[in-house]
Design a protein around this motif. Structure first.
Motif, PDB file in Angstrom:
ATOM      1  N   ASP A   4       0.805  -1.226   0.000  1.00  0.00           N
ATOM      2  CA  ASP A   4       0.000   0.000   0.000  1.00  0.00           C
ATOM      3  C   ASP A   4       0.833   1.268   0.000  1.00  0.00           C
ATOM      4  O   ASP A   4       0.296   2.356  -0.031  1.00  0.00           O
ATOM      5  N   ARG A   5       2.159   1.117   0.037  1.00  0.00           N
ATOM      6  CA  ARG A   5       2.947   2.334  -0.058  1.00  0.00           C
ATOM      7  C   ARG A   5       4.308   2.066  -0.678  1.00  0.00           C
ATOM      8  O   ARG A   5       4.781   0.924  -0.700  1.00  0.00           O
ATOM      9  N   LEU A   6       4.884   3.115  -1.179  1.00  0.00           N
ATOM     10  CA  LEU A   6       6.176   3.022  -1.847  1.00  0.00           C
ATOM     11  C   LEU A   6       7.209   3.737  -0.989  1.00  0.00           C
ATOM     12  O   LEU A   6       6.952   4.830  -0.491  1.00  0.00           O
ATOM     13  N   LEU A   7       8.343   3.104  -0.786  1.00  0.00           N
ATOM     14  CA  LEU A   7       9.430   3.765  -0.077  1.00  0.00           C
ATOM     15  C   LEU A   7      10.492   4.136  -1.083  1.00  0.00           C
ATOM     16  O   LEU A   7      10.959   3.299  -1.849  1.00  0.00           O
ATOM     17  N   LEU A   8      10.848   5.397  -1.093  1.00  0.00           N
ATOM     18  CA  LEU A   8      11.839   5.854  -2.049  1.00  0.00           C
ATOM     19  C   LEU A   8      13.033   6.368  -1.267  1.00  0.00           C
ATOM     20  O   LEU A   8      12.881   7.158  -0.337  1.00  0.00           O
ATOM     21  N   GLN A   9      14.201   5.894  -1.634  1.00  0.00           N
ATOM     22  CA  GLN A   9      15.376   6.303  -0.874  1.00  0.00           C
ATOM     23  C   GLN A   9      16.469   6.793  -1.805  1.00  0.00           C
ATOM     24  O   GLN A   9      16.784   6.158  -2.812  1.00  0.00           O
ATOM     25  N   PHE A  10      17.024   7.934  -1.488  1.00  0.00           N
ATOM     26  CA  PHE A  10      18.165   8.439  -2.250  1.00  0.00           C
ATOM     27  C   PHE A  10      19.371   8.510  -1.322  1.00  0.00           C
ATOM     28  O   PHE A  10      19.312   9.114  -0.248  1.00  0.00           O
ATOM     29  N   ALA A  11      20.463   7.867  -1.746  1.00  0.00           N
ATOM     30  CA  ALA A  11      21.712   7.848  -0.978  1.00  0.00           C
ATOM     31  C   ALA A  11      21.441   7.473   0.468  1.00  0.00           C
ATOM     32  O   ALA A  11      20.730   6.525   0.741  1.00  0.00           O
ATOM     33  N   ASP A  12      21.984   8.203   1.428  1.00  0.00           N
ATOM     34  CA  ASP A  12      21.799   7.846   2.828  1.00  0.00           C
ATOM     35  C   ASP A  12      20.643   8.598   3.475  1.00  0.00           C
ATOM     36  O   ASP A  12      20.455   8.533   4.687  1.00  0.00           O
ATOM     37  N   ASN A  13      19.890   9.312   2.663  1.00  0.00           N
ATOM     38  CA  ASN A  13      18.780  10.060   3.241  1.00  0.00           C
ATOM     39  C   ASN A  13      17.708   9.116   3.749  1.00  0.00           C
ATOM     40  O   ASN A  13      17.660   7.951   3.361  1.00  0.00           O
ATOM     41  N   ASP A  14      16.832   9.637   4.604  1.00  0.00           N
ATOM     42  CA  ASP A  14      15.714   8.825   5.075  1.00  0.00           C
ATOM     43  C   ASP A  14      14.779   8.531   3.905  1.00  0.00           C
ATOM     44  O   ASP A  14      14.624   9.351   3.007  1.00  0.00           O
ATOM     45  N   ARG A  64      22.032   5.987  -7.257  1.00  0.00           N
ATOM     46  CA  ARG A  64      21.843   5.875  -5.809  1.00  0.00           C
ATOM     47  C   ARG A  64      20.402   6.099  -5.372  1.00  0.00           C
ATOM     48  O   ARG A  64      20.127   6.752  -4.362  1.00  0.00           O
ATOM     49  N   ILE A  65      19.478   5.537  -6.177  1.00  0.00           N
ATOM     50  CA  ILE A  65      18.062   5.622  -5.812  1.00  0.00           C
ATOM     51  C   ILE A  65      17.513   4.209  -5.693  1.00  0.00           C
ATOM     52  O   ILE A  65      17.824   3.362  -6.528  1.00  0.00           O
TER      53      ILE A  65
END
Lengths: 188, 133
Positions: free
Chosen positions: B43-53, B114-115
């Motif tokens: 039900d949700r997408l987690l998107l992460q770039f580099a070391d960010n939350d 880095r994504i």
């Protein structure tokens, strides 16, 4: 000053069985395994044998001694391997005790107890699940790991039958023959 | 009772234990290999770039997310409860070729840029069986 230890028959027996289990454990750890996590577990034959011949207290002593001393000798004491080994050993022994419990309460006229093969299957399945849950909970907490569980349990059942047969053969050899005078003599 | 030279190998209780062990094994196969119903609805997408939350996006809202990666922008499309990379500034384009992510636990990462994106279900991650395929 001299130290004096008074050792009993029981101590000698525990030492003998533990030495046997440690030797088998160390020899076995030298062989490469076809699949990580799957080993014949021949050292558990000694634990099972002890459990069936001398009861759970002796088996617990032998099993703990084996896990601790062989990990000291192999250099894995307090490492993840040691934790896995300890967890598997304790869980398999406690499930053996649990399975035996109802049979102890039954009247002893007829022998309904499982033989070595039944106990070996139970021990090996619970040993495997204990190690698996430990590995999953502490080291690889990824749900994908559970895809491997059926394979591990299949091997646990097969290897359990094998070690059960070995144990049964050992027990019948020991109870029938010349062992009556050694430290392995059953109390009963 | 099977026996070798008069030695009883299988007692009745052994056979019961053996059969239940077989059934347990079959049950484990059916649960962990052939049951796809537990592969949770995401039900949700987690998107992460580099070391960010990681940033969360709901999957029920159709949108195209633009995010600036290390090499350049990447476009991620959310549609009908699924998500995919539609454009990336990397060379190999593995992330785009991976296609739609559909069930909880599916993950794609674009390492040069880095994504990474992954789908999550509402259930607790470690209780759900959410292996890919």
């Amino acid at each position: 000053m001299k130290l004096h230890f008074t050792t009993t028959h029981q101590d000698h027996r525990v030492a003998l069985l533990a030495a046997l289990a440690i030797t088998i454990h160390i020899i076995e750890s030298a062989f490469p395994s076809p699949l990580p996590g799957i080993k014949p577990g021949l050292a558990n034959v000694v634990t099972l044998f002890t459990f069936m011949m001398y009861g759970w207290k002796t088996a617990l002593q032998v099993s703990l001694l084996r896990v601790i001393i062989s990990s000291l000798l192999l250099g894995t004491f307090l490492s993840p391997t040691f934790l896995l080994s300890l967890c598997g050993a304790l869980l398999s022994l406690s499930s053996l005790i649990l399975v035996q419990l109802p049979f102890r309460l039954l009247p002893a006229k007829i022998d309904h107890q499982p033989g070595a093969i039944g106990y070996a299957i139970i021990a090996s399945i619970s040993h495997m699940s204990g190690q698996f849950l430990m590995a999953w909970y502490f080291f690889i907490p990824h749900p994908g790991l559970f895809k491997l569980l059926p394979i591990f349990i299949t091997f646990a059942v097969i290897l359990g039958i094998v070690s059960g047969i070995i144990t049964q053969l050992t027990i019948s050899q020991l109870t029938s023959k010349q062992i009556q005078r050694s430290h392995l003599r059953p109390d009963i | 009772m099977t026996s070798i030279k008069g030695l009883i190998l299988f007692k009745p209780a052994d056979i019961i234990i053996l059969i239940s062990a077989g059934l347990l094994t079959l049950w484990l196969y059916s649960v962990f290999w052939f049951d796809n119903s537990q592969q949770g609805e995401a039900d949700r997408l987690l998107l992460q770039f580099a070391d960010n939350d990681a940033i969360e996006y709901p999957l029920n809202k159709e949108q195209i997310i633009t995010i600036k990666g290390r090499l350049g922008p990447a476009l991620i499309e959310i549609k009908q409860g699924k998500a995919r990379f539609i454009h990336s500034s990397c060379r190999n384009q593995f992330c785009v070729f991976h296609g739609w992510l559909t069930i909880a636990g599916d993950t794609t990462a674009c390492l040069p840029n880095r994504i990474s994106i992954s789908l999550k279900g509402s259930a607790n991650d470690y209780d759900a069986i959410a292996g890919a395929q």
